[in-house]
Design an enzyme around this catalytic site. Structure first.
Site, PDB file in Angstrom:
ATOM      1  N   GLU A  58       0.841  -1.212   0.000  1.00  0.00           N
ATOM      2  CA  GLU A  58       0.000   0.000   0.000  1.00  0.00           C
ATOM      3  C   GLU A  58       0.868   1.251   0.000  1.00  0.00           C
ATOM      4  O   GLU A  58       0.558   2.227  -0.686  1.00  0.00           O
ATOM      5  CB  GLU A  58      -0.970  -0.003   1.186  1.00  0.00           C
ATOM      6  CG  GLU A  58      -1.963  -1.175   1.217  1.00  0.00           C
ATOM      7  CD  GLU A  58      -2.726  -1.375  -0.087  1.00  0.00           C
ATOM      8  OE1 GLU A  58      -2.881  -0.408  -0.852  1.00  0.00           O
ATOM      9  OE2 GLU A  58      -3.158  -2.512  -0.356  1.00  0.00           O
ATOM     10  N   ASP A  89       3.678  -4.607  -5.474  1.00  0.00           N
ATOM     11  CA  ASP A  89       4.139  -5.915  -4.978  1.00  0.00           C
ATOM     12  C   ASP A  89       5.658  -5.941  -4.835  1.00  0.00           C
ATOM     13  O   ASP A  89       6.195  -6.394  -3.829  1.00  0.00           O
ATOM     14  CB  ASP A  89       3.724  -7.027  -5.955  1.00  0.00           C
ATOM     15  CG  ASP A  89       2.253  -7.412  -5.804  1.00  0.00           C
ATOM     16  OD1 ASP A  89       1.629  -7.018  -4.794  1.00  0.00           O
ATOM     17  OD2 ASP A  89       1.734  -8.109  -6.698  1.00  0.00           O
TER      18      ASP A  89
HETATM   19 ZN    ZN Z   1      -2.645  -2.680  -4.646  1.00  0.00          ZN
END
Ligand code: ZN
Length: 693
Positions: free
Chosen positions: A524, A594
């Site tokens: 995030e 990621d």
């Molecule tokens: Zn995301």
């Protein structure tokens, strides 16, 4: 809003599928509580696989083999699905109890909402009667030029009103302001490609969609001949609207969805749509300018109003009433809706049990009412304290990463640090709960409740026009297994629902927690610096803060990921169906998040272990802490998915499938190859890899 897992729009689409199933006997078994998923599961590992060749197969292979997709699911993920089912079970317990013996006015309200949804015999008995006022309004349309007032009237009554979404949002370039915004939304199939791409698979889907339209119109009482004509009209209008729609990939560029126009300019784009009456009908306050996110779409809409006969528009609106209400219409509609949108499009074998559908529907409608009681049971204060510590550790790691990035000039580095300083975070649930006092719920009126909730929700949104932004507001309900970053507020948000095993386990070694919730937090945070997020400053305004030279270097690096992920396979070729690759541009933001998340959570883990006088080489149960970190990370993403659903996701979901979220991330991070003793040049430890953050 940038999410960790399925995007909200997709959740809504999946929700439509979920919400279609009726109380079929075989699937209506009594709910049972699913077990807690382990944070680190040695039995999931396929020890015959080489982690340096295919790490996903190594970490998840046995789980994937032993956990076929349940009949009522299209995707079965070890973490998201199992925890999601568990949260839903406990939510159901609460709703079921409240529907029988409410102890508070709030419990009475959500208990009644749930009970009305569950009462399928009453829904069946009522037939189309609850939809009749709206169907009559559509039938009375005299001219295509009266579409504006009609769509406004449908919206005013809470009925499904297609063609576009209108609401209030933060101004992308002045995040302190809340302005009106209008956005394309006229399709029923998952993406414009379903209408426009010519290949054998889509041709078949379009024919099956046509059959479905005919069946739904027939169920509504239309003759076979009329139903066929109506289906033709719907497909023709939706295809034209698809042509006028901006693609998902183009919409990732914030400038492509930001066009401030005066009301007069909006009316120039679509003079035949009476926006004046529409805005009056939905009771929105005064405004002079608005964001027309997709101007070309409104031009296309106007062309269609001029070219299509009034009967075609009646068919289109009639269809959207039936389709949008299907989960609360009689069994025939619910079955038929599931057959197409669940079975044909997504490969779901059986309908979702009604209790699951109604639990999800009540959570969507009254999430902050139900959530108040839910968090008391499922979110201890100790979890909040642990999360505060973890977020601080990740925040420091991202700061260290920015300090040492090889490609960035000092000027841009300072601006990135300034943005990071302004990050805010929200953990668990809202400080102040939303009031549902103005929402009337009736125990004997499932569809009426949906309508009243739609009006309540729209009024809540439109009431924000011109008001200060409420930074404490949440975009997800407390039991949700997900997380998000909001670029306009520059904040990261973690609902209570995800702060549990397997993501977050107070009883496990730090390596596994950092591989789970740590990477989620890092993911995030990195969203604020991905291809989209990096275009907003720390105050949430769309404004370039990188130097031109750094932006060029940034884009070269993101292009590397576009190429890399664009080469990954989402579904194999067979028969006349071609191989489906991932869309590297559509998934770029998530892949960047990621990759960044995996790197900074690893740095944060190193810091945390060092503080305790430990290091990553220490072994637990035969694995070093570094290995446990990567296995813990990978096991979040073990999943099975139907081929139909995987193909759909490849077109609409900005997230890559589990396999590539794992293998794509580890092959871009050299510490992985070192932790598993891989040889440089092996697939998971390549000579050349991509790195943005
Ligand atoms: Zn995301």
């Amino acid at each position: 809003m940038k999410t960790l897992y399925l995007a909200p729009l997709l959740l809504a689409a999946a929700g439509t599928v979920l919400a279609q199933a009726p109380a079929a006997s075989s699937t209506d078994q009594k709910p049972t509580p699913p077990p807690q998923t382990k944070s680190f599961d040695a039995s999931a590992i396929d020890k015959t696989a080489d982690p340096c060749t295919d790490f996903y197969q190594y970490a998840c292979g046995n789980w994937v083999k032993n956990n076929p997709i349940p009949a009522d699911q299209v995707r079965w993920a070890r973490s998201f699905s199992l925890l999601g089912e568990r949260n839903r079970y406990y939510l159901w317990q609460e709703l079921d109890a409240a529907s029988k013996d409410p102890k508070t006015p709030l419990q009475k309200q959500y208990g009644d909402y749930y009970a009305a949804c569950m009462d399928t015999s009453l829904i069946d008995q009522k037939g189309l009667e609850p939809l009749k006022p709206a169907l009559d309004r559509v039938a009375a349309l005299k001219s295509a030029k009266d579409l504006g007032p009609l769509v406004g009237e449908l919206a005013m009554h809470g009925d499904p009103a297609p063609l576009f979404r209108f609401g209030v949002q933060q101004d992308e370039k002045d995040s302190s302001k809340q302005i009106a915004s209008i956005f394309q939304a006229g399709l029923s199939l998952p993406d414009r490609d379903y209408y426009l791409v010519d290949n054998p698979r889509f041709t078949r889907i379009r024919a099956e969609y046509h059959d479905h339209l005919v069946k739904m119109f027939t169920l509504a009482g239309d003759s076979a001949d009329d139903a066929a004509k109506e289906a033709d009209a719907v497909l023709k209008i939706e295809t034209a609207l698809a042509k006028g729609s901006t693609s998902r990939t183009e919409l990732r560029e914030p400038e492509n969805r930001y066009h401030i126009k005066t009301l007069a300019e909006l009316k120039d784009l679509a003079p035949d749509f009476d926006f004046t009456t529409y805005f009056k009908d939905i009771h929105v306050g005064q405004f002079q300018t608005l964001n027309v996110a997709t101007p070309n779409y409104f031009k296309a809409l106007n062309d269609l109003i001029a070219s299509e006969p009034v009967d075609s528009w009646k068919s289109y609106l009639r269809w959207h009433l039936l389709h949008g209400s299907a989960s609360d219409l009689p069994k025939g509609f619910r079955d038929e809706n599931f057959d197409f949108f669940g079975k044909t499009l997504a490969g779901q074998k059986e309908q979702t049990p009604r209790w699951k559908q109604c639990t999800a529907q009540t959570d969507r409608a009254l999430g902050e009412a139900v959530g108040q009681d839910w968090v008391k049971q499922h979110f201890p204060p100790s979890s909040k304290a642990s999360m505060d510590k973890l977020v601080a550790a990740l925040d420091k790691a991202l700061g260290d990463d920015i300090k040492t990035l090889p490609w960035m000039s000092d000027e841009t580095r300072k601006a990135a640090e300034a943005k990071l300083m302004l990050y805010r975070n929200k953990i668990g649930y809202p400080e102040k709960w939303r009031s549902y006092a103005a929402l009337s719920v009736k125990r004997n009126d499932a569809l009426g409740n949906v309508h009243r909730e739609a009006i309540f929700d729209r009024d809540y949104n439109l009431n924000k026009l011109g008001k200060p932004v409420d930074e404490k507001e949440w975009g997800m309900t407390p039991p949700t297994v997900n997380a998000y970053y909001n670029p306009s507020q520059n904040d990261i948000n973690f609902p209570a629902g995800i702060l549990q095993p397997p993501f977050f386990d107070p009883d496990i070694d730090p390596a596994v927690n950092f591989g789970g919730i740590g990477v989620v937090i890092g993911h995030e945070m990195t969203h604020g610096f991905d291809d989209e997020g990096s275009k907003y400053d720390g105050k949430g305004n769309l404004r370039e803060w990188q130097t031109a030279d750094d932006r060029k270097k940034f884009t070269e690096r993101t292009d590397c990921e576009v190429q890399e992920y664009g080469g990954f396979e989402a579904a194999p070729a067979h028969g006349d169906v071609a191989e489906q690759k991932l869309n590297g541009k559509l998934t770029l933001g998530e892949n960047t998040a990621d990759n960044g998340g995996l790197r900074i959570a690893y740095m944060a883990l190193q810091d945390t272990l060092a503080e305790e006088g430990k290091n990553l080489d220490e072994k637990i149960d035969g694995y070093t802490e570094a290995q446990r970190y990567f296995i813990g990370f990978a096991q979040v993403w073990c999943q099975n998915q139907t081929e139909q659903s995987a193909r759909q996701s490849a077109l609409v979901d900005p997230h890559s499938p589990g396999k590539w979220r794992v293998n794509g991330s580890v092959q871009n991070f050299d510490e992985f190859g070192k932790a598993f003793g891989c040889k440089k040049g092996q697939p998971m430890y390549p000579e050349h890899s991509c790195r943005v953050w």
